[in-house]
Structures are given as structure tokens and as C-alpha cells.
Design a protein around this motif. Structure first.
Motif, PDB file in Angstrom:
ATOM      1  N   VAL A   1       0.892  -1.165   0.000  1.00 27.10           N
ATOM      2  CA  VAL A   1       0.000   0.000   0.000  1.00 27.10           C
ATOM      3  C   VAL A   1       0.931   1.215   0.000  1.00 27.10           C
ATOM      4  CG1 VAL A   1      -1.880   1.190   1.178  1.00 27.10           C
ATOM      5  CG2 VAL A   1      -1.721  -1.307   1.295  1.00 27.10           C
TER       6      VAL A   1
ATOM      7  N   LYS B   1       4.826   6.715  -6.668  1.00 20.84           N
ATOM      8  CA  LYS B   1       3.914   7.349  -7.633  1.00 20.84           C
ATOM      9  C   LYS B   1       4.218   8.839  -7.760  1.00 20.84           C
ATOM     10  CE  LYS B   1       0.517   3.863  -6.606  1.00 20.84           C
ATOM     11  NZ  LYS B   1       1.483   3.088  -5.784  1.00 20.84           N
TER      12      LYS B   1
ATOM     13  N   GLU C   1      -2.928   9.001 -10.316  1.00 22.07           N
ATOM     14  CA  GLU C   1      -2.721   7.754  -9.584  1.00 22.07           C
ATOM     15  C   GLU C   1      -2.263   8.016  -8.152  1.00 22.07           C
ATOM     16  OE1 GLU C   1      -0.788   3.339 -10.202  1.00 22.07           O
ATOM     17  OE2 GLU C   1       0.300   5.064 -10.983  1.00 22.07           O
TER      18      GLU C   1
ATOM     19  N   LEU D   1      -5.273   8.858  -6.103  1.00 19.55           N
ATOM     20  CA  LEU D   1      -6.016   7.644  -5.777  1.00 19.55           C
ATOM     21  C   LEU D   1      -5.293   6.849  -4.693  1.00 19.55           C
ATOM     22  CD1 LEU D   1      -8.569   6.044  -6.701  1.00 19.55           C
ATOM     23  CD2 LEU D   1      -7.048   4.749  -8.216  1.00 19.55           C
ATOM     24  N   ALA D   2      -3.965   6.804  -4.777  1.00 21.55           N
ATOM     25  CA  ALA D   2      -3.177   6.087  -3.771  1.00 21.55           C
ATOM     26  C   ALA D   2      -3.292   6.741  -2.399  1.00 21.55           C
ATOM     27  CB  ALA D   2      -1.710   6.029  -4.201  1.00 21.55           C
ATOM     28  N   GLN D   3      -3.268   8.057  -2.352  1.00 26.40           N
ATOM     29  CA  GLN D   3      -3.405   8.758  -1.067  1.00 26.40           C
ATOM     30  C   GLN D   3      -4.781   8.510  -0.463  1.00 26.40           C
ATOM     31  OE1 GLN D   3      -2.158  12.525  -2.932  1.00 26.40           O
ATOM     32  NE2 GLN D   3      -0.627  12.755  -1.310  1.00 26.40           N
TER      33      GLN D   3
ATOM     34  N   SER E   1      -6.617   5.896  -1.002  1.00 22.51           N
ATOM     35  CA  SER E   1      -6.662   4.501  -0.588  1.00 22.51           C
ATOM     36  C   SER E   1      -5.871   4.272   0.695  1.00 22.51           C
ATOM     37  CB  SER E   1      -6.119   3.615  -1.710  1.00 22.51           C
ATOM     38  OG  SER E   1      -6.704   2.341  -1.699  1.00 22.51           O
ATOM     39  N   ARG E   2      -4.746   4.959   0.825  1.00 24.65           N
ATOM     40  CA  ARG E   2      -3.961   4.831   2.066  1.00 24.65           C
ATOM     41  C   ARG E   2      -4.759   5.320   3.262  1.00 24.65           C
ATOM     42  NH1 ARG E   2      -2.385   4.478   6.292  1.00 24.65           N
ATOM     43  NH2 ARG E   2      -0.260   4.428   7.147  1.00 24.65           N
TER      44      ARG E   2
ATOM     45  N   HIS F   1      -4.735  -1.670 -12.927  1.00 30.02           N
ATOM     46  CA  HIS F   1      -3.963  -1.156 -11.784  1.00 30.02           C
ATOM     47  C   HIS F   1      -2.527  -1.662 -11.767  1.00 30.02           C
ATOM     48  CE1 HIS F   1      -8.184  -0.767 -10.604  1.00 30.02           C
ATOM     49  NE2 HIS F   1      -7.826   0.088  -9.660  1.00 30.02           N
TER      50      HIS F   1
ATOM     51  N   ALA G   1      -0.145  -2.171  -8.591  1.00 31.04           N
ATOM     52  CA  ALA G   1      -0.593  -1.340  -7.475  1.00 31.04           C
ATOM     53  C   ALA G   1      -2.024  -1.647  -7.035  1.00 31.04           C
ATOM     54  CB  ALA G   1      -0.496   0.139  -7.861  1.00 31.04           C
TER      55      ALA G   1
ATOM     56  N   LEU H   1      -4.324   0.267  -4.207  1.00 30.12           N
ATOM     57  CA  LEU H   1      -5.352   1.171  -4.721  1.00 30.12           C
ATOM     58  C   LEU H   1      -6.769   0.642  -4.547  1.00 30.12           C
ATOM     59  CD1 LEU H   1      -3.681   2.198  -8.127  1.00 30.12           C
ATOM     60  CD2 LEU H   1      -3.638   3.460  -5.967  1.00 30.12           C
TER      61      LEU H   1
ATOM     62  N   THR I   1     -10.478   2.521  -4.931  1.00 30.04           N
ATOM     63  CA  THR I   1     -11.127   2.152  -6.188  1.00 30.04           C
ATOM     64  C   THR I   1     -12.546   1.668  -5.937  1.00 30.04           C
ATOM     65  OG1 THR I   1      -9.050   1.602  -7.296  1.00 30.04           O
ATOM     66  CG2 THR I   1     -11.037   0.573  -8.140  1.00 30.04           C
TER      67      THR I   1
END
Length: 394
Positions: free
Chosen positions: A49, A54, A59, A62-64, A66-67, A350, A353, A357, A361
Motif C-alpha cells: 500500500v 507514484k 494515480e 487515488l493512492a493517497q 486509498s492509504r 492497476h 498497485a 489502490l 477504487t
């Protein structure tokens, strides 16, 4: 349960996250997989995670998200299901990205500076501090960046926990059922999904088939450019606690992730698991669904890992495994309804990742599906962008 509102094709972590979020929104959900849940790409993942790999852009946003979402989501599921049914080995251990050559120092620091502008905690540290964080790390470093936000979970446990929530809310998870395409109503919209066990009437189908999403999309009459990209991982015998404390990778990993080159690429990634084993990666290669074990790749991964962590040089390797990751040509996930076929939703692309993500998502799909304001701007991930579906325009 009667006819479901949504059928999710694919019971990996991304499909499971979509199914969980849709069922949380009150929709009746059925999840299908031609194999066992979480037995494909998800089972071949390392559980990362990450925000560290990135560059600023869609992206990373989206990663932030999701974290932020993963620990909240797991806590909510523990409350709903009970701790015995909602264990995913969540570990916010942080990451360390290092340079081992003089030429890598400036690009690494510039990349971290750009991430800080985007809100990532990317902390330049001295080599003494790097040694304090990872005592077994090679002394031949030229720079290091600490990423406290990087985390890890056990991907199969995470996926099965999400699916347990779907079932607890009245949904179904069906193994050994292959998605073959869709049936259309008179107005051209989805009215059912065709499967190896017959048709299932539904209002919408979510294509979460991972590396096989392109083939399923084509079978539905709405092709998208998603291809398999293979990666391999080595697993060592269990080591004493603290041998490797963070996710550690060489700065060249970021370039390998972002590359569109079809040829083999390897970069150094080392991290431990709760069981004490050490996972060693990573490789990337576009070679279709070729499952040939390439021992030259494994040797290269082992050599680079031992250079980064000399303690690993004499540690036995228990096993190696490979998996296929869903790759989109512009390196962005594909998330949203297909404008050519109302009721068909694609959630794929994805690549490596997906585990990190997945939480955001799933949340984004549920928001789009129910017409809510989205947490993250979905426009960059739209199905009709040129890189994914040339003949379609949003």
C-alpha cells in the motif's frame, strides 16, 4: 436473493473491494470467479500500500485516498464481522527508498520534492539515520528518503475479508464460474451476464478480471487495451525479527514501474512479512500469459537483493512465484462505465498497485454507480480515454 443489482466478474482484491463498497451502498451483489477467490493476481502480490512510487498526478491522488481508506475500512469490517473474520495483517511500517550510485541521487531527491508538493511525507534522511532504520542495509548508499506512510497488508486475507462482508450483507460469492460475456436488452444496455453456468440477470456487470479484463471486454463487444505484465517474487526462509524492518527499494524501481517497455526489467525491492519471510522483487515483462519460470530473472533478483542487504546472501530461498498484472498503456487504472455499453463497468489496469489502490477504487466505483460526489476525480480513469479505447471519446 432474487436477481442481483450488480454482478462483479473477478474475486481478486479489486473486485472484492468494488463488491464490498457496492453492497455497503445497499446494492444486491454477486461475485464470480473462474477459480477460487483471490487466487490469481492478488495471490501473487506482495501486499504493498504505497505512495512512495507514484509521481504527482491522478494515480497518486487515488493512492493517497486509498492509504487513508484502508485502515478505516478494516476497522469498520472488524466492527461489523468480528476480529476473527476481518484480519488482514495491516502493517503501517513505512518505506525507505535508497540510491546506490551518484547518478541516482539528484533524480531521487527531485522526485521526493515533487511528491512533498503533492502532500506526501517524503523525508530526506542522512545515511546514519538510514542505517538506524535498517541496520542490515548496505553501507554503500548515496542517498535515502523515508516514506512513513507506506504500508503493507496480506492481500489474500484482505480480499477474503472484503468478500466476507459481501456475504454477511446477503450477497453471494461463486467460485468456479467463468464470465463469458453479457446479454443486451432491446435498448442495448446490459440485461444479464453470460457465464459457464448459465446467464444471470442483472442491471450491471463490473469487469474486474484483472489481466484478463481485456479479453472479457472484447467478449462483451466493448474492447479495452489492458494487457498482462508478468512479475516474479522470491520468498526466503523465515529470518529473525527486525532483519528487514521496512519496505526498502532502490531508486530504479520507480522508473521500472513507469516504463512501458515490453522487455524484461528488474529492480531491487526487499520487505519482510509477519511470518518472518522476506519477499524479494521485482521484475516486469510483457510476454502475454507465458508462465515459463525464468531462472535468469530469479538469479538477477537474488543478486540485487543481496547487494542491498548483504545478510541475505546466504539465506535459503523457500519458493518463487509469478503473477500477471493488468497493464494499461498510459499506466492509469481503468475505472468507470463503458460509454458504448450501458451497464458494463470496467475496473482494471492497476498493474502492480491494485492491492494498494483497491480500497479507494471500490469507494470510487460505488460513488459513481450511485451518483454521489466522488472522493477522487474519476475523469483521468475514464474508459473512453484514447490510450484505452481509441474509438471511444468521453
Amino acid at each position: 436473493m432474487g436477481h442481483p443489482d450488480v454482478v462483479v466478474a473477478g474475486a481478486g482484491v479489486v473486485g472484492a473491494a468494488c463488491a464490498e463498497a457496492l453492497s455497503r451502498a445497499g446494492l444486491r451483489v454477486v461475485v464470480l470467479d473462474r477459480g477460487a477467490p483471490a487466487s490469481g493476481t492478488t495471490a501473487a502480490g506482495e501486499g504493498n500500500v504505497l505512495v512512495s512510487d507514484k509521481e504527482p498526478g491522478p494515480e497518486l491522488l487515488l493512492a493517497q485516498a486509498s492509504r487513508r481508506r484502508w485502515p478505516e475500512l478494516l476497522a469498520e469490517l472488524r466492527e461489523e464481522l468480528g476480529p476473527g473474520r476481518a484480519e488482514a495483517e495491516w502493517d503501517p511500517k513505512g518505506g525507505l527508498v535508497v540510491a546506490t550510485t551518484d547518478d541516482s541521487v539528484l533524480p531521487l531527491r527531485e522526485f521526493a520534492a515533487a511528491q512533498r508538493e503533492a502532500g506526501v511525507r517524503a523525508e530526506p534522511i542522512g545515511l546514519d539515520e538510514a542505517a538506524s532504520l535498517e541496520p542490515r542495509l548496505t553501507k554503500a548508499l548515496t542517498a535515502a528518503i523515508h516514506y512513513p506512510e507506506d504500508a503493507q497488508l496480506q492481500p489474500v486475507l484482505a480480499a477474503t475479508t472484503l468478500l466476507a462482508a459481501v456475504k454477511a450483507r446477503g450477497g453471494q460469492v461463486r467460485s468456479g464460474v467463468e464470465a463469458l460475456g453479457v446479454l443486451r436488452a432491446g435498448n442495448g444496455a446490459v440485461r444479464a451476464i453470460r457465464t459457464s453456468h448459465g446467464a444471470i440477470a442483472c442491471a450491471a456487470v463490473v469487469n474486474a478480471c484483472g489481466p484478463w479484463a481485456g479479453a472479457f471486454a472484447k467478449a462483451c463487444g466493448a474492447p479495452i487495451a489492458v494487457l498482462p505484465r508478468r512479475g516474479m517474487v522470491l520468498v526466503t526462509a523465515p529470518l529473525p525479527p527486525g532483519t528487514v524492518r521496512h519496505k526498502v527499494y532502490d531508486a530504479d524501481y520507480v522508473g521500472a514501474v513507469a516504463s512501458g517497455d515490453a522487455d524484461l526489467q528488474t529492480s531491487t525491492v526487499v520487505e519482510s512479512t509477519r511470518a518472518g519471510t522476506v519477499l524479494i522483487g521485482s521484475s516486469r515483462q510483457r510476454a502475454g500469459f507465458d508462465e515459463t519460470v525464468r531462472f535468469d530473472v530469479l538469479r538477477e533478483l537474488a543478486r540485487k537483493a543481496a547487494a542491498l542487504f548483504p545478510v541475505l546472501a546466504n539465506v535459503p530461498v523457500m519458493r518463487a512465484y509469478g503473477g500477471f498484472r493488468p497493464y494499461a498503456p498510459d499506466h492509469l487504472p481503468v475505472i468507470g462505465e463503458d460509454p458504448r455499453l450501458p451497464g458494463l463497468w470496467h475496473v482494471t489496469g492497476h498493474e502492480g498497485a491494485g492491492i494498494g489502490l483497491a480500497a479507494a477504487t471500490g469507494q470510487l466505483v460505488a460513488e459513481l454507480f450511485t451518483g454521489q460526489e466522488s472522493t477522487v476525480d474519476a475523469t483521468p480513469f475514464r474508459v473512453g480515454r484514447p490510450a484505452v479505447a481509441e474509438e471511444v471519446r468521453a
